[in-house]
Design a protein around this motif. Structure first.
Motif, PDB file in Angstrom:
ATOM      1  N   ASN A 106      -0.118  -1.389  -5.571  1.00 55.37           N
ATOM      2  CA  ASN A 106      -0.964  -1.152  -4.395  1.00 55.37           C
ATOM      3  C   ASN A 106      -2.131  -2.133  -4.392  1.00 55.37           C
ATOM      4  O   ASN A 106      -2.776  -2.351  -5.400  1.00 55.37           O
ATOM      5  N   LYS A 125       5.213   0.535   3.980  1.00 53.08           N
ATOM      6  CA  LYS A 125       4.463   0.323   2.742  1.00 53.08           C
ATOM      7  C   LYS A 125       3.729  -1.006   2.705  1.00 53.08           C
ATOM      8  O   LYS A 125       3.263  -1.431   1.654  1.00 53.08           O
ATOM      9  N   ARG A 185       0.830  -1.201   0.000  1.00 52.28           N
ATOM     10  CA  ARG A 185       0.000   0.000   0.000  1.00 52.28           C
ATOM     11  C   ARG A 185       0.864   1.251   0.000  1.00 52.28           C
ATOM     12  O   ARG A 185       2.043   1.203   0.341  1.00 52.28           O
ATOM     13  N   ASN A 186       0.256   2.347  -0.410  1.00 53.74           N
ATOM     14  CA  ASN A 186       0.909   3.663  -0.419  1.00 53.74           C
ATOM     15  C   ASN A 186       2.180   3.708  -1.256  1.00 53.74           C
ATOM     16  O   ASN A 186       3.062   4.516  -0.995  1.00 53.74           O
ATOM     17  N   LEU A 187       2.269   2.823  -2.246  1.00 53.88           N
ATOM     18  CA  LEU A 187       3.398   2.891  -3.173  1.00 53.88           C
ATOM     19  C   LEU A 187       3.107   3.996  -4.185  1.00 53.88           C
ATOM     20  O   LEU A 187       1.961   4.221  -4.562  1.00 53.88           O
ATOM     21  N   SER A 188       4.134   4.679  -4.633  1.00 57.99           N
ATOM     22  CA  SER A 188       3.907   5.797  -5.543  1.00 57.99           C
ATOM     23  C   SER A 188       4.650   5.598  -6.860  1.00 57.99           C
ATOM     24  O   SER A 188       5.471   4.706  -7.001  1.00 57.99           O
ATOM     25  N   ASN A 189       4.321   6.452  -7.787  1.00 57.25           N
ATOM     26  CA  ASN A 189       4.959   6.515  -9.102  1.00 57.25           C
ATOM     27  C   ASN A 189       4.983   5.183  -9.836  1.00 57.25           C
ATOM     28  O   ASN A 189       3.943   4.603 -10.096  1.00 57.25           O
ATOM     29  N   ASN A 222       5.595   2.184  -9.031  1.00 58.73           N
ATOM     30  CA  ASN A 222       5.078   0.994  -8.367  1.00 58.73           C
ATOM     31  C   ASN A 222       3.632   1.133  -7.889  1.00 58.73           C
ATOM     32  O   ASN A 222       3.127   0.248  -7.203  1.00 58.73           O
ATOM     33  N   ALA A 223       2.972   2.224  -8.245  1.00 60.02           N
ATOM     34  CA  ALA A 223       1.604   2.447  -7.783  1.00 60.02           C
ATOM     35  C   ALA A 223       0.656   1.324  -8.216  1.00 60.02           C
ATOM     36  O   ALA A 223      -0.314   1.025  -7.514  1.00 60.02           O
ATOM     37  N   ASN A 224       0.955   0.677  -9.332  1.00 64.99           N
ATOM     38  CA  ASN A 224       0.100  -0.422  -9.807  1.00 64.99           C
ATOM     39  C   ASN A 224       0.157  -1.638  -8.885  1.00 64.99           C
ATOM     40  O   ASN A 224      -0.666  -2.535  -8.988  1.00 64.99           O
TER      41      ASN A 224
END
Length: 132
Positions: free
Chosen positions: A71, A103, A61-65, A67-69
């Motif tokens: 989540n 995360k 969770r709360n992964l960004s950019n 790696n957001a896919n």
């Protein structure tokens, strides 16, 4: 952050449970049990918390950019790097991702259990006369 409860002497049923840190109060850490286990809040001493053990089921969770896919993906802790506060998480597709300790959401092995009644209507007695 997701952690594991250890070393409780009075409420031993909470030992080895996965919890999420909610806050701090009077030197204790306020943690929440998973919703499928009632979602209870506990106040525990920091000495009663440890990093998640290998094999723990987690949700990313709360992964960004880039790696957001990922989540919402479910995996298990394969190894951990406590000095860097990182977990190596093995996902369902057998790939491994390295993520920060904040995360992941620790999940009970019962995380997807449906607690609502699964039947519709009422139970009916059949062949009751054979019970006498």
């Amino acid at each position: 952050a997701a952690l594991a409860v250890v070393g409780l002497r009075r409420c031993t049923r909470f030992n080895e449970q996965v919890v999420e840190v909610i806050g701090f109060e009077d030197g204790r850490v306020i943690v929440k049990l998973p919703d499928c286990l009632g979602g209870h809040l506990l106040g525990v001493w920091p000495r009663n918390l440890r990093a998640l053990p290998e094999g723990t089921v987690v949700e990313l969770r709360n992964l960004s950019n880039a790696n957001a896919n990922l989540n919402g993906q479910i995996g298990t802790i394969a190894t951990k790097e406590l000095d860097r506060c990182k977990y190596h998480v093995k996902l369902r597709d057998e790939s491994t991702k390295i993520v920060g300790c904040t995360k992941v959401l620790g999940r009970s092995r019962l995380w997807d259990v449906e607690l609502a009644p699964s039947h519709q209507g009422f139970l009916k007695w059949r062949g009751g006369e054979n019970c006498l």
